[in-house]
Design a protein around this motif. Structure first.
Motif, mmCIF file in Angstrom:
data_model
loop_
_atom_site.group_PDB
_atom_site.id
_atom_site.type_symbol
_atom_site.label_atom_id
_atom_site.label_comp_id
_atom_site.label_asym_id
_atom_site.label_seq_id
_atom_site.Cartn_x
_atom_site.Cartn_y
_atom_site.Cartn_z
ATOM 1 N N SER A 28 13.275 13.001 2.739
ATOM 2 C CA SER A 28 11.888 12.551 2.554
ATOM 3 C C SER A 28 11.594 12.264 1.078
ATOM 4 O O SER A 28 10.833 11.345 0.760
ATOM 5 C CB SER A 28 10.903 13.577 3.111
ATOM 6 O OG SER A 28 11.058 14.810 2.474
ATOM 7 N N ARG A 31 13.171 8.881 0.354
ATOM 8 C CA ARG A 31 12.347 7.803 0.907
ATOM 9 C C ARG A 31 11.120 7.546 0.032
ATOM 10 O O ARG A 31 10.727 6.396 -0.178
ATOM 11 C CB ARG A 31 11.917 8.130 2.332
ATOM 12 C CG ARG A 31 12.978 7.861 3.372
ATOM 13 C CD ARG A 31 12.407 7.893 4.778
ATOM 14 N NE ARG A 31 11.755 9.156 5.111
ATOM 15 C CZ ARG A 31 12.369 10.215 5.630
ATOM 16 N NH1 ARG A 31 13.650 10.179 5.881
ATOM 17 N NH2 ARG A 31 11.692 11.315 5.902
ATOM 18 N N GLN A 55 10.158 19.226 0.503
ATOM 19 C CA GLN A 55 9.475 18.722 1.699
ATOM 20 C C GLN A 55 8.000 19.075 1.688
ATOM 21 O O GLN A 55 7.142 18.266 2.063
ATOM 22 C CB GLN A 55 10.154 19.265 2.954
ATOM 23 C CG GLN A 55 11.549 18.722 3.145
ATOM 24 C CD GLN A 55 12.322 19.449 4.219
ATOM 25 O OE1 GLN A 55 11.996 20.583 4.581
ATOM 26 N NE2 GLN A 55 13.371 18.815 4.729
ATOM 27 N N LYS A 62 1.398 13.302 0.633
ATOM 28 C CA LYS A 62 0.979 12.381 1.697
ATOM 29 C C LYS A 62 -0.416 12.726 2.194
ATOM 30 O O LYS A 62 -1.238 11.846 2.447
ATOM 31 C CB LYS A 62 1.970 12.418 2.855
ATOM 32 C CG LYS A 62 3.242 11.677 2.583
ATOM 33 C CD LYS A 62 4.156 11.713 3.787
ATOM 34 C CE LYS A 62 5.469 11.003 3.501
ATOM 35 N NZ LYS A 62 6.393 11.058 4.633
#
Length: 101
Positions: A28, A31, A55, A62
């Motif tokens: 993640s 990305r 993470q 986000k």
């Protein structure tokens, strides 16, 4: 100043740095870097942390981004629904709080 070896160039350093970071980073985090959400320095610093913490940090970022988008949308709707003139900031704040919660 002329470089002594071809490997002294920035491009070679960056390539090896990215390879080292990718080996440590969770998927993640990689990305997020590839999509442009993180700078190379942030990617490097975060990749040094444990995988779970990476993470958790990405998930938190986000969530903050999603909240900021909701707040911006709410402000736009609020301003569009009011006439031109003075707007009380308290009303804007209440509208944002209702939309985010």
């Amino acid at each position: 100043m002329r470089r002594r070896f071809p490997s002294d160039s920035y491009a070679a350093e960056k390539k090896s740095r990215l390879r080292r970071i990718r080996n440590r980073a969770c998927s993640s985090l990689s990305r997020a870097f590839e999509s442009g959400q993180l700078s190379l320095r942030q990617y490097d610093l975060l990749s040094r942390r444990p995988t779970r913490q990476q993470q958790r940090l990405i998930a938190g970022e986000k969530a903050r981004s999603a909240s900021a988008l909701v707040a911006a949308t709410t402000i736009n709707r609020f301003l569009d629904s009011h006439k031109v003139g003075q707007i009380r900031l308290l009303d804007v704040e209440l509208a944002i709080r209702r939309a985010v919660s």
